[in-house]
Write a protein that holds these residues in place. Structure first.
Motif, PDB file in Angstrom:
ATOM      1  N   ALA A 105      -2.979  10.648   5.183  1.00 36.30           N
ATOM      2  CA  ALA A 105      -4.047  10.747   4.773  1.00 36.30           C
ATOM      3  C   ALA A 105      -4.484  11.780   5.871  1.00 36.30           C
ATOM      4  O   ALA A 105      -4.887  11.394   6.411  1.00 36.30           O
ATOM      5  CB  ALA A 105      -5.098  10.003   4.221  1.00 36.30           C
TER       6      ALA A 105
ATOM      7  N   ILE B 114       0.187  -1.335  -0.080  1.00 34.72           N
ATOM      8  CA  ILE B 114      -0.134  -0.090  -0.313  1.00 34.72           C
ATOM      9  C   ILE B 114       1.052   1.187  -0.131  1.00 34.72           C
ATOM     10  O   ILE B 114       0.780   2.167  -0.669  1.00 34.72           O
ATOM     11  CB  ILE B 114      -0.726   0.202   1.145  1.00 34.72           C
ATOM     12  CG1 ILE B 114      -2.024  -0.954   0.961  1.00 34.72           C
ATOM     13  CG2 ILE B 114      -1.631   1.086   1.212  1.00 34.72           C
ATOM     14  CD1 ILE B 114      -2.637  -1.017   2.192  1.00 34.72           C
ATOM     15  N   ARG B 115       1.778   1.246   0.993  1.00 33.54           N
ATOM     16  CA  ARG B 115       2.579   2.575   0.605  1.00 33.54           C
ATOM     17  C   ARG B 115       3.751   2.653  -0.683  1.00 33.54           C
ATOM     18  O   ARG B 115       3.604   3.946  -0.803  1.00 33.54           O
ATOM     19  CB  ARG B 115       3.897   2.279   2.213  1.00 33.54           C
ATOM     20  CG  ARG B 115       2.696   2.459   3.309  1.00 33.54           C
ATOM     21  CD  ARG B 115       4.504   2.866   4.738  1.00 33.54           C
ATOM     22  NE  ARG B 115       4.263   2.269   5.614  1.00 33.54           N
ATOM     23  CZ  ARG B 115       4.219   0.701   6.439  1.00 33.54           C
ATOM     24  NH1 ARG B 115       4.042  -0.400   5.587  1.00 33.54           N
ATOM     25  NH2 ARG B 115       3.169   1.575   7.606  1.00 33.54           N
TER      26      ARG B 115
ATOM     27  N   CYS C 120       0.384   3.503  -3.544  1.00 28.88           N
ATOM     28  CA  CYS C 120      -0.107   4.957  -3.451  1.00 28.88           C
ATOM     29  C   CYS C 120       0.500   6.030  -3.055  1.00 28.88           C
ATOM     30  O   CYS C 120       1.406   6.239  -2.526  1.00 28.88           O
ATOM     31  CB  CYS C 120      -1.446   4.598  -2.073  1.00 28.88           C
ATOM     32  SG  CYS C 120      -2.448   3.054  -2.253  1.00 28.88           S
TER      33      CYS C 120
ATOM     34  N   ILE D 284      -4.767   2.205   7.021  1.00 27.60           N
ATOM     35  CA  ILE D 284      -4.401   3.051   6.086  1.00 27.60           C
ATOM     36  C   ILE D 284      -4.694   3.830   5.786  1.00 27.60           C
ATOM     37  O   ILE D 284      -3.501   4.314   5.088  1.00 27.60           O
ATOM     38  CB  ILE D 284      -5.405   2.630   5.042  1.00 27.60           C
ATOM     39  CG1 ILE D 284      -5.562   0.968   4.671  1.00 27.60           C
ATOM     40  CG2 ILE D 284      -5.589   3.473   3.465  1.00 27.60           C
ATOM     41  CD1 ILE D 284      -7.052   0.862   3.674  1.00 27.60           C
ATOM     42  N   SER D 285      -5.053   4.981   6.851  1.00 27.24           N
ATOM     43  CA  SER D 285      -4.407   6.284   6.751  1.00 27.24           C
ATOM     44  C   SER D 285      -3.020   6.865   7.538  1.00 27.24           C
ATOM     45  O   SER D 285      -2.763   7.497   6.914  1.00 27.24           O
ATOM     46  CB  SER D 285      -6.133   7.072   8.516  1.00 27.24           C
ATOM     47  OG  SER D 285      -5.770   7.950   8.282  1.00 27.24           O
TER      48      SER D 285
ATOM     49  N   ALA E 193       1.906   9.308  -1.332  1.00 23.59           N
ATOM     50  CA  ALA E 193       1.117   9.319   0.336  1.00 23.59           C
ATOM     51  C   ALA E 193       1.217  10.802   0.253  1.00 23.59           C
ATOM     52  O   ALA E 193       1.019  11.837  -0.017  1.00 23.59           O
ATOM     53  CB  ALA E 193       3.173   9.324   0.760  1.00 23.59           C
TER      54      ALA E 193
ATOM     55  N   GLY F  55      -5.749  11.078  -3.143  1.00 24.12           N
ATOM     56  CA  GLY F  55      -5.038  10.019  -3.168  1.00 24.12           C
ATOM     57  C   GLY F  55      -5.486   8.897  -4.034  1.00 24.12           C
ATOM     58  O   GLY F  55      -5.953   8.770  -4.885  1.00 24.12           O
ATOM     59  N   THR F  56      -4.320   7.402  -4.389  1.00 27.01           N
ATOM     60  CA  THR F  56      -4.339   6.425  -5.237  1.00 27.01           C
ATOM     61  C   THR F  56      -5.453   5.744  -4.316  1.00 27.01           C
ATOM     62  O   THR F  56      -5.323   5.268  -3.427  1.00 27.01           O
ATOM     63  CB  THR F  56      -3.264   6.071  -5.515  1.00 27.01           C
ATOM     64  OG1 THR F  56      -2.190   6.243  -5.716  1.00 27.01           O
ATOM     65  CG2 THR F  56      -2.842   4.853  -6.506  1.00 27.01           C
TER      66      THR F  56
ATOM     67  N   GLN G 161      -7.971  10.410   1.142  1.00 24.17           N
ATOM     68  CA  GLN G 161      -7.750   9.014   0.376  1.00 24.17           C
ATOM     69  C   GLN G 161      -8.708   7.728   0.385  1.00 24.17           C
ATOM     70  O   GLN G 161      -9.624   8.172   1.331  1.00 24.17           O
ATOM     71  CB  GLN G 161      -6.676   8.201   1.644  1.00 24.17           C
ATOM     72  CG  GLN G 161      -6.719   6.639   1.019  1.00 24.17           C
ATOM     73  CD  GLN G 161      -5.647   6.632  -0.138  1.00 24.17           C
ATOM     74  OE1 GLN G 161      -4.971   6.993  -0.548  1.00 24.17           O
ATOM     75  NE2 GLN G 161      -6.393   5.854  -1.051  1.00 24.17           N
TER      76      GLN G 161
ATOM     77  N   THR H 272      -9.872  10.108   5.535  1.00 25.80           N
ATOM     78  CA  THR H 272      -9.181   8.984   4.603  1.00 25.80           C
ATOM     79  C   THR H 272     -11.480   8.385   4.625  1.00 25.80           C
ATOM     80  O   THR H 272     -11.779   8.897   5.790  1.00 25.80           O
ATOM     81  CB  THR H 272      -8.871   7.521   5.422  1.00 25.80           C
ATOM     82  OG1 THR H 272      -7.269   7.531   5.871  1.00 25.80           O
ATOM     83  CG2 THR H 272      -9.303   6.442   4.876  1.00 25.80           C
TER      84      THR H 272
ATOM     85  N   LEU I 169      -0.349   6.737   5.070  1.00 23.99           N
ATOM     86  CA  LEU I 169      -0.713   6.947   3.961  1.00 23.99           C
ATOM     87  C   LEU I 169      -0.491   8.633   3.737  1.00 23.99           C
ATOM     88  O   LEU I 169      -0.498   8.914   3.240  1.00 23.99           O
ATOM     89  CB  LEU I 169      -1.876   6.718   2.642  1.00 23.99           C
ATOM     90  CG  LEU I 169      -1.635   5.645   2.098  1.00 23.99           C
ATOM     91  CD1 LEU I 169      -3.152   5.202   1.477  1.00 23.99           C
ATOM     92  CD2 LEU I 169      -0.219   5.267   1.240  1.00 23.99           C
TER      93      LEU I 169
END
Length: 185
Positions: free
Chosen positions: A97, A29-30, A33, A91-92, A35, A75-76, A40, A100, A95
């Protein structure tokens, strides 16, 4: 991407595994995607992949267009198999974000198997309170129209960024003042 669940049965019997990822998945993911986006967005099948299939094709473009109109970077996008609401937290964090948003298939059999929800968190972190998350639910053709929901979610996210808050900490938006009455002839 996939959570630590290896099957639908495990997803149903071990809800905790639907909120976490392997170290390898988090590294992917890192790597894949962007940053530090403002927002996101990702999709999780949750309890109903039917809801995802029925709504995301119309909702997602409206959401992204609305976010861009608000000047927010997106984001991606990606999908998570066997994902639950709390999967947004790692995830948040990974990345960085600001906001999210997970588009998640809800419980089939309540009103319709096509019901989708958006769970949104400002600066989501692992272990955050449910009260710190905002939810837009009942998104389906007989509920909130997916395209309209996408535009509404974009406006809501823009307000979250402005207020730097989500969930119970998000203050209601004030309506613009009514125009002054015109003087008669």
């Amino acid at each position: 991407m996939q959570t630590l669940c290896s099957s639908k049965d495990e997803f149903l019997t071990r809800p905790d595994l639907g909120t976490r990822f392997s170290d390898e998945t988090m590294a992917e993911i890192r790597q894949r995607c962007a940053a530090g986006p403002d927002v996101q967005v990702y999709v999780a099948d949750g309890l109903s992949s039917t809801a995802v299939e029925a709504n995301v094709p119309d909702l997602f473009p409206a959401l992204v267009q609305g976010l861009k109109l608000h000047g927010l970077s997106v984001g991606t996008p990606f999908c998570v198999r066997f994902g639950r609401v709390r999967s947004m937290e790692p995830i948040s964090e990974a990345l960085g974000a600001k906001v999210t948003c997970v588009l998640l298939g809800e419980r089939p059999g309540l009103a319709t198997p096509e019901s989708l929800s958006a769970y949104i968190g400002y600066r989501a972190t692992v272990g955050m309170s449910e009260a710190d998350r905002t939810c837009v639910s009942n998104i389906h053709r007989d509920g909130t129209n997916p395209t309209e929901a996408g535009a509404h979610i974009a406006d809501l996210i823009a307000e979250m960024v402005r207020q730097q808050a989500s969930g119970a900490n998000l203050k209601p938006c004030r309506a613009a003042p009514a125009p002054a009455p015109r003087a008669g002839p």
